[in-house]
Motif scaffolding. Structure first.
Motif, PDB file in Angstrom:
ATOM      1  N   ALA A 158      -0.771  11.109   5.087  1.00 51.39           N
ATOM      2  CA  ALA A 158      -2.056  10.414   4.929  1.00 51.39           C
ATOM      3  C   ALA A 158      -2.208   9.336   5.997  1.00 51.39           C
ATOM      4  CB  ALA A 158      -2.166   9.798   3.531  1.00 51.39           C
ATOM      5  N   VAL A 159      -1.125   8.656   6.331  1.00 47.92           N
ATOM      6  CA  VAL A 159      -1.141   7.645   7.401  1.00 47.92           C
ATOM      7  C   VAL A 159      -1.532   8.314   8.709  1.00 47.92           C
ATOM      8  CG1 VAL A 159       0.294   6.088   8.795  1.00 47.92           C
ATOM      9  CG2 VAL A 159       0.518   6.089   6.293  1.00 47.92           C
ATOM     10  N   ARG A 160      -0.877   9.424   9.034  1.00 44.55           N
ATOM     11  CA  ARG A 160      -1.162  10.132  10.288  1.00 44.55           C
ATOM     12  C   ARG A 160      -2.621  10.554  10.369  1.00 44.55           C
ATOM     13  NH1 ARG A 160      -2.216  14.773  11.815  1.00 44.55           N
ATOM     14  NH2 ARG A 160      -1.724  15.818   9.861  1.00 44.55           N
ATOM     15  N   ARG A 161      -3.144  11.155   9.285  1.00 50.51           N
ATOM     16  CA  ARG A 161      -4.550  11.607   9.286  1.00 50.51           C
ATOM     17  C   ARG A 161      -5.505  10.432   9.473  1.00 50.51           C
ATOM     18  NH1 ARG A 161      -2.902  14.675   4.916  1.00 50.51           N
ATOM     19  NH2 ARG A 161      -4.023  13.292   3.490  1.00 50.51           N
ATOM     20  N   ARG A 162      -5.277   9.345   8.743  1.00 56.39           N
ATOM     21  CA  ARG A 162      -6.178   8.193   8.819  1.00 56.39           C
ATOM     22  C   ARG A 162      -6.109   7.527  10.192  1.00 56.39           C
ATOM     23  NH1 ARG A 162     -10.950   6.380   7.814  1.00 56.39           N
ATOM     24  NH2 ARG A 162     -11.033   4.140   7.596  1.00 56.39           N
ATOM     25  N   VAL A 163      -4.916   7.381  10.749  1.00 55.41           N
ATOM     26  CA  VAL A 163      -4.766   6.778  12.077  1.00 55.41           C
ATOM     27  C   VAL A 163      -5.478   7.622  13.128  1.00 55.41           C
ATOM     28  CG1 VAL A 163      -3.096   6.285  13.926  1.00 55.41           C
ATOM     29  CG2 VAL A 163      -2.686   5.447  11.601  1.00 55.41           C
ATOM     30  N   GLU A 164      -5.301   8.930  13.085  1.00 52.59           N
ATOM     31  CA  GLU A 164      -5.959   9.806  14.061  1.00 52.59           C
ATOM     32  C   GLU A 164      -7.478   9.744  13.912  1.00 52.59           C
ATOM     33  OE1 GLU A 164      -4.045  13.599  13.483  1.00 52.59           O
ATOM     34  OE2 GLU A 164      -2.264  12.957  14.606  1.00 52.59           O
ATOM     35  N   GLU A 165      -7.966   9.699  12.683  1.00 51.77           N
ATOM     36  CA  GLU A 165      -9.406   9.603  12.427  1.00 51.77           C
ATOM     37  C   GLU A 165      -9.982   8.307  12.998  1.00 51.77           C
ATOM     38  OE1 GLU A 165     -12.344   9.008   8.532  1.00 51.77           O
ATOM     39  OE2 GLU A 165     -10.249   9.548   8.237  1.00 51.77           O
ATOM     40  N   VAL A 166      -9.322   7.193  12.728  1.00 51.30           N
ATOM     41  CA  VAL A 166      -9.810   5.894  13.211  1.00 51.30           C
ATOM     42  C   VAL A 166      -9.658   5.800  14.728  1.00 51.30           C
ATOM     43  CG1 VAL A 166      -9.351   3.403  13.186  1.00 51.30           C
ATOM     44  CG2 VAL A 166      -9.542   4.678  11.033  1.00 51.30           C
ATOM     45  N   ALA A 167      -8.583   6.327  15.280  1.00 48.03           N
ATOM     46  CA  ALA A 167      -8.389   6.312  16.733  1.00 48.03           C
ATOM     47  C   ALA A 167      -9.524   7.052  17.439  1.00 48.03           C
ATOM     48  CB  ALA A 167      -7.033   6.918  17.092  1.00 48.03           C
ATOM     49  N   ARG A 168      -9.953   8.171  16.865  1.00 46.88           N
ATOM     50  CA  ARG A 168     -11.109   8.890  17.437  1.00 46.88           C
ATOM     51  C   ARG A 168     -12.373   8.038  17.318  1.00 46.88           C
ATOM     52  NH1 ARG A 168      -8.516  13.144  15.022  1.00 46.88           N
ATOM     53  NH2 ARG A 168      -9.790  13.016  13.148  1.00 46.88           N
ATOM     54  N   MET A 169     -12.533   7.384  16.171  1.00 45.84           N
ATOM     55  CA  MET A 169     -13.724   6.580  15.918  1.00 45.84           C
ATOM     56  C   MET A 169     -13.860   5.435  16.931  1.00 45.84           C
ATOM     57  SD  MET A 169     -14.724   4.717  12.343  1.00 45.84           S
ATOM     58  CE  MET A 169     -14.403   6.197  11.418  1.00 45.84           C
ATOM     59  N   VAL A 170     -12.733   4.784  17.251  1.00 44.07           N
ATOM     60  CA  VAL A 170     -12.780   3.658  18.196  1.00 44.07           C
ATOM     61  C   VAL A 170     -12.443   4.099  19.624  1.00 44.07           C
ATOM     62  CG1 VAL A 170     -12.374   1.871  16.468  1.00 44.07           C
ATOM     63  CG2 VAL A 170     -10.415   2.879  17.665  1.00 44.07           C
ATOM     64  N   ARG A 201       0.808  -1.223   0.000  1.00 40.49           N
ATOM     65  CA  ARG A 201       0.000   0.000   0.000  1.00 40.49           C
ATOM     66  C   ARG A 201       0.837   1.266   0.000  1.00 40.49           C
ATOM     67  NH1 ARG A 201      -2.405  -3.802   2.691  1.00 40.49           N
ATOM     68  NH2 ARG A 201      -4.343  -4.556   1.850  1.00 40.49           N
ATOM     69  N   ARG A 202       1.728   1.402   0.941  1.00 39.54           N
ATOM     70  CA  ARG A 202       2.640   2.545   1.037  1.00 39.54           C
ATOM     71  C   ARG A 202       1.969   3.901   0.869  1.00 39.54           C
ATOM     72  NH1 ARG A 202       6.972   1.077   3.676  1.00 39.54           N
ATOM     73  NH2 ARG A 202       8.227  -0.452   2.633  1.00 39.54           N
ATOM     74  N   PHE A 203       1.156   4.245   1.838  1.00 40.49           N
ATOM     75  CA  PHE A 203       0.540   5.571   1.845  1.00 40.49           C
ATOM     76  C   PHE A 203       1.581   6.604   2.258  1.00 40.49           C
ATOM     77  CE2 PHE A 203      -3.156   2.934   2.012  1.00 40.49           C
ATOM     78  CZ  PHE A 203      -4.191   3.690   1.499  1.00 40.49           C
ATOM     79  N   PRO A 204       1.450   7.842   1.788  1.00 35.95           N
ATOM     80  CA  PRO A 204       2.342   8.903   2.272  1.00 35.95           C
ATOM     81  C   PRO A 204       2.151   9.068   3.790  1.00 35.95           C
ATOM     82  CG  PRO A 204       1.053   9.642   0.380  1.00 35.95           C
ATOM     83  CD  PRO A 204       0.506   8.313   0.791  1.00 35.95           C
ATOM     84  N   GLU A 205       3.224   9.403   4.477  1.00 32.92           N
ATOM     85  CA  GLU A 205       3.191   9.448   5.950  1.00 32.92           C
ATOM     86  C   GLU A 205       2.147  10.433   6.473  1.00 32.92           C
ATOM     87  OE1 GLU A 205       3.984   7.500   9.219  1.00 32.92           O
ATOM     88  OE2 GLU A 205       4.750   6.879   7.269  1.00 32.92           O
ATOM     89  N   ALA A 217      -7.078  -3.468  17.756  1.00 29.85           N
ATOM     90  CA  ALA A 217      -7.181  -4.525  16.737  1.00 29.85           C
ATOM     91  C   ALA A 217      -8.288  -4.208  15.729  1.00 29.85           C
ATOM     92  CB  ALA A 217      -7.437  -5.876  17.400  1.00 29.85           C
ATOM     93  N   ILE A 218      -9.410  -3.720  16.219  1.00 32.49           N
ATOM     94  CA  ILE A 218     -10.507  -3.342  15.327  1.00 32.49           C
ATOM     95  C   ILE A 218     -10.100  -2.125  14.491  1.00 32.49           C
ATOM     96  CG2 ILE A 218     -12.864  -2.402  15.274  1.00 32.49           C
ATOM     97  CD1 ILE A 218     -13.366  -4.237  17.798  1.00 32.49           C
ATOM     98  N   GLY A 219      -9.467  -1.161  15.141  1.00 30.18           N
ATOM     99  CA  GLY A 219      -9.001   0.033  14.428  1.00 30.18           C
ATOM    100  C   GLY A 219      -8.000  -0.289  13.341  1.00 30.18           C
ATOM    101  N   ARG A 220      -7.135  -1.268  13.601  1.00 31.71           N
ATOM    102  CA  ARG A 220      -6.138  -1.654  12.592  1.00 31.71           C
ATOM    103  C   ARG A 220      -6.826  -2.183  11.328  1.00 31.71           C
ATOM    104  NH1 ARG A 220      -1.781  -5.455  14.821  1.00 31.71           N
ATOM    105  NH2 ARG A 220      -3.494  -6.920  14.627  1.00 31.71           N
ATOM    106  N   ALA A 221      -7.954  -2.846  11.503  1.00 28.71           N
ATOM    107  CA  ALA A 221      -8.723  -3.290  10.336  1.00 28.71           C
ATOM    108  C   ALA A 221      -9.417  -2.101   9.665  1.00 28.71           C
ATOM    109  CB  ALA A 221      -9.751  -4.337  10.748  1.00 28.71           C
ATOM    110  N   LEU A 222      -9.928  -1.180  10.455  1.00 30.86           N
ATOM    111  CA  LEU A 222     -10.683  -0.055   9.912  1.00 30.86           C
ATOM    112  C   LEU A 222      -9.845   0.915   9.097  1.00 30.86           C
ATOM    113  CD1 LEU A 222     -12.948   0.853  12.982  1.00 30.86           C
ATOM    114  CD2 LEU A 222     -13.595  -0.453  10.940  1.00 30.86           C
ATOM    115  N   VAL A 223      -8.562   1.061   9.413  1.00 25.70           N
ATOM    116  CA  VAL A 223      -7.754   2.060   8.698  1.00 25.70           C
ATOM    117  C   VAL A 223      -7.653   1.758   7.214  1.00 25.70           C
ATOM    118  CG1 VAL A 223      -6.348   2.756  10.680  1.00 25.70           C
ATOM    119  CG2 VAL A 223      -5.494   0.977   9.159  1.00 25.70           C
ATOM    120  N   ARG A 224      -7.804   0.505   6.828  1.00 21.15           N
ATOM    121  CA  ARG A 224      -7.590   0.113   5.431  1.00 21.15           C
ATOM    122  C   ARG A 224      -8.748   0.402   4.502  1.00 21.15           C
ATOM    123  NH1 ARG A 224      -7.134  -5.317   4.583  1.00 21.15           N
ATOM    124  NH2 ARG A 224      -7.364  -4.654   2.453  1.00 21.15           N
ATOM    125  N   LYS A 225      -9.955   0.486   4.985  1.00 22.55           N
ATOM    126  CA  LYS A 225     -11.152   0.641   4.145  1.00 22.55           C
ATOM    127  C   LYS A 225     -11.240  -0.477   3.102  1.00 22.55           C
ATOM    128  CE  LYS A 225     -11.286   5.664   4.536  1.00 22.55           C
ATOM    129  NZ  LYS A 225     -11.321   6.941   3.812  1.00 22.55           N
TER     130      LYS A 225
END
Length: 192
Positions: free
Chosen positions: A111-123, A105-109, A145-153
């Motif tokens: 984009a990784v930060r934004r998505r991780v923060e978004e999912v962390a808030r969600m869970v 996948r190799r997302f830009p760092e 563990a659930i968040g790790r699955a959610l970050v991928r869409k």
């Protein structure tokens, strides 16, 4: 997200038939629960969809494409197992970011930060992003563990009794959280 269609799938392990001519359709955005006794084929069904097992007969379509012979990496599924399976040497942030940093996948760092923060808030673990996973409670580890699955869409989330090792109150709370998250995302989920 995507629809999943299983047609005539049979899977045996020696003399034991785990699934027998199984037909199942999961529509895009549905939350479907498989319920049954031990040995009924629930986990095998998830493993077949994920590509961790190959059917003896029948087909599996994900998003309108025949996925029956595709490898797990080619199927665009995310699997949440009964055990947390977190990387103990990584922080919560890095555990959540792990799928986005894979060579596939190799997302830009940024984009990784934004998505991780978004999912962390969600869970609801955004206040724990700097913690090591070994410093979390059972409920927090399961949220990671659930968040790790959610970050991928992915096309579909496959959840194999992800809350069974938690106490009854936390299990009930997280069930409601999963339904809320699924509804927010419009995600396709198959839950055992």
């Amino acid at each position: 997200m995507a629809d999943v269609r299983i047609q005539g799938v049979t899977k045996s392990f020696g003399d034991t038939v785990a699934t027998d001519d199984l037909d199942l359709t999961i529509k895009d955005g549905e939350f479907v629960v498989l319920l049954g006794p031990t040995g009924a084929g629930k986990t095998t069904t998830l493993r077949l969809i994920a590509g961790l097992e190959r059917p003896d007969s029948g087909t599996i379509h994900i998003g309108g494409h025949d996925a029956t012979t595709l490898s797990p990496a080619e199927r665009d599924t995310a699997f949440v197992f009964q055990q947390y399976s977190l990387y103990p040497h990584l922080s919560v942030f890095d555990n959540l970011a792990f799928p986005l940093r894979s060579p596939a996948r190799r997302f830009p760092e940024e984009a990784v930060r934004r998505r991780v923060e978004e999912v962390a808030r969600m869970v609801r673990i955004d206040h724990k992003l700097d913690n090591r996973s070994t410093k979390l409670s059972g409920g927090e580890m399961q949220r990671v563990a659930i968040g790790r699955a959610l970050v991928r869409k992915p096309a579909i989330y496959l959840m194999d009794e992800p809350l069974s090792s938690l106490d009854a109150k936390l299990r009930a709370d997280l069930r409601l959280e999963l339904k809320r998250i699924q509804s927010e995302l419009g995600a396709t989920m198959l839950y055992v």
